[in-house]
Design a protein around this motif. Structure first.
Motif, mmCIF file in Angstrom:
data_model
loop_
_atom_site.group_PDB
_atom_site.id
_atom_site.type_symbol
_atom_site.label_atom_id
_atom_site.label_comp_id
_atom_site.label_asym_id
_atom_site.label_seq_id
_atom_site.Cartn_x
_atom_site.Cartn_y
_atom_site.Cartn_z
ATOM 1 N N ASP A 179 23.281 4.324 5.518
ATOM 2 C CA ASP A 179 24.071 3.909 4.355
ATOM 3 C C ASP A 179 25.468 3.403 4.735
ATOM 4 N N VAL A 180 25.664 3.113 5.995
ATOM 5 C CA VAL A 180 26.956 2.586 6.445
ATOM 6 C C VAL A 180 26.764 1.156 6.920
ATOM 7 N N ASP A 181 27.621 0.249 6.464
ATOM 8 C CA ASP A 181 27.547 -1.149 6.877
ATOM 9 C C ASP A 181 28.066 -1.299 8.301
ATOM 10 N N VAL A 182 27.222 -1.879 9.164
ATOM 11 C CA VAL A 182 27.598 -2.061 10.560
ATOM 12 C C VAL A 182 27.547 -3.553 10.905
ATOM 13 N N PRO A 183 28.694 -4.198 11.108
ATOM 14 C CA PRO A 183 28.708 -5.618 11.481
ATOM 15 C C PRO A 183 28.424 -5.780 12.976
ATOM 16 N N TYR A 184 27.789 -6.871 13.344
ATOM 17 C CA TYR A 184 27.582 -7.178 14.757
ATOM 18 C C TYR A 184 27.710 -8.682 14.950
ATOM 19 N N THR A 185 28.043 -9.088 16.171
ATOM 20 C CA THR A 185 28.364 -10.483 16.464
ATOM 21 C C THR A 185 27.310 -11.131 17.338
ATOM 22 N N GLN A 186 26.957 -12.373 16.999
ATOM 23 C CA GLN A 186 26.038 -13.176 17.796
ATOM 24 C C GLN A 186 26.718 -14.496 18.147
ATOM 25 N N TYR A 187 26.400 -15.016 19.330
ATOM 26 C CA TYR A 187 26.958 -16.289 19.780
ATOM 27 C C TYR A 187 25.800 -17.285 19.909
ATOM 28 N N ASN A 188 25.786 -18.289 19.050
ATOM 29 C CA ASN A 188 24.695 -19.271 19.039
ATOM 30 C C ASN A 188 25.208 -20.662 19.379
ATOM 31 N N VAL A 189 24.604 -21.276 20.395
ATOM 32 C CA VAL A 189 24.946 -22.642 20.777
ATOM 33 C C VAL A 189 23.945 -23.574 20.107
ATOM 34 N N LEU A 190 24.407 -24.390 19.152
ATOM 35 C CA LEU A 190 23.533 -25.296 18.414
ATOM 36 C C LEU A 190 23.212 -26.517 19.263
ATOM 37 N N LEU A 191 21.949 -26.977 19.183
ATOM 38 C CA LEU A 191 21.482 -28.090 19.991
ATOM 39 C C LEU A 191 20.995 -29.236 19.111
ATOM 40 N N THR A 192 21.298 -30.461 19.506
ATOM 41 C CA THR A 192 20.839 -31.628 18.760
ATOM 42 C C THR A 192 20.343 -32.691 19.732
ATOM 43 N N GLN A 193 19.516 -33.605 19.248
ATOM 44 C CA GLN A 193 18.972 -34.664 20.090
ATOM 45 C C GLN A 193 19.256 -36.028 19.471
#
Length: 234
Positions: A179-193
């Protein structure tokens, strides 16, 4: 004759009593139904109010989180990174295949320099701070044609003639633990063509060197966004 009239009067009086009794019974029944309806309506109103209040609180909490969020500084990104997964949709250019990146990483790891240069796929890409999208901090890659407004309103991330990594999104997600909100971080490198303004996928990276436990991307799996967790210690 009087007896007949008295008998008739008694009969009429009795009928009137019965009718009165029936009317009272109907009135009582109506009052009971009305009372039940009012009770049910009150209960429904209470439930609806509680649900509305809960929804309002949830929105306020999310809004508060976004309002209180501070952007990640470019200098804070500096350091070594390891790969932790990927997601792709449709055709993938050979040079940007995340499975190829896994091989490249062994001899040429991913990193971000103090002056904001992302080194990935064996090449250097200059990062530029674009601002925040809710709680996420967005960095574009110079020369990609990235536009923050278009990114917020659609999935457009680059010019059609650009191919390669086009943005780094420091994404803040939330999960609930006890019942406790836990934030976490992600690092995403977006790719395009080339030929497409939308990104076809992303590579997930995480801070620090690879540990003994690592994500192995299965070349035999037809699903682009599946990976297996295995240990290097065998």
């Amino acid at each position: 004759m009087k007896k007949g009239l008295l008998g008739l009067s008694a009969l009429v009086f009795a009928a009137a009593l019965v009718g009165c009794s029936a009317d009272k019974s109907k009135d009582s029944e109506k009052e009971t139904k009305s009372s039940k309806a009012e009770t049910t309506a009150a209960a429904d109103d209470t439930t609806a109010a509680e649900e509305t209040e809960a929804g309002k609180n949830e929105k306020e909490e999310k809004g508060s989180s976004a309002e209180n969020a501070e952007p990640v500084e470019l200098k804070d990104l500096a350091g070594a990174y390891h790969l932790n997964g990927y997601m792709t949709m449709g055709d993938v250019p050979e040079e940007l295949d995340p499975k190829k990146l896994e091989e490249t990483y062994k001899d040429d790891p991913v990193s971000i320099s103090e002056d904001g240069v992302l080194h990935i796929y064996g090449k250097d890409y200059k990062l530029a701070a674009e601002g925040m999208d809710d709680e996420d901090t967005v960095f574009s890659i110079e020369g990609s044609g990235f536009d923050m407004e278009s990114y917020r309103n659609s999935s457009k991330v680059s010019d059609k003639d650009y191919e390669g990594p086009c943005a780094l999104v420091v994404q803040v997600s939330h999960m609930t633990v006890n019942d406790v909100d836990v934030p976490y971080t992600q690092y995403n490198v977006l790719l395009t063509q080339k030929g497409d303004e939308d990104y076809f996928g992303y590579v997930g990276i995480d801070e620090g060197e690879k540990s003994d436990w690592d994500w192995d991307w299965d070349d035999d799996d037809d699903s682009d966004d599946d990976w297996d967790l295995s240990s290097d210690d065998e």
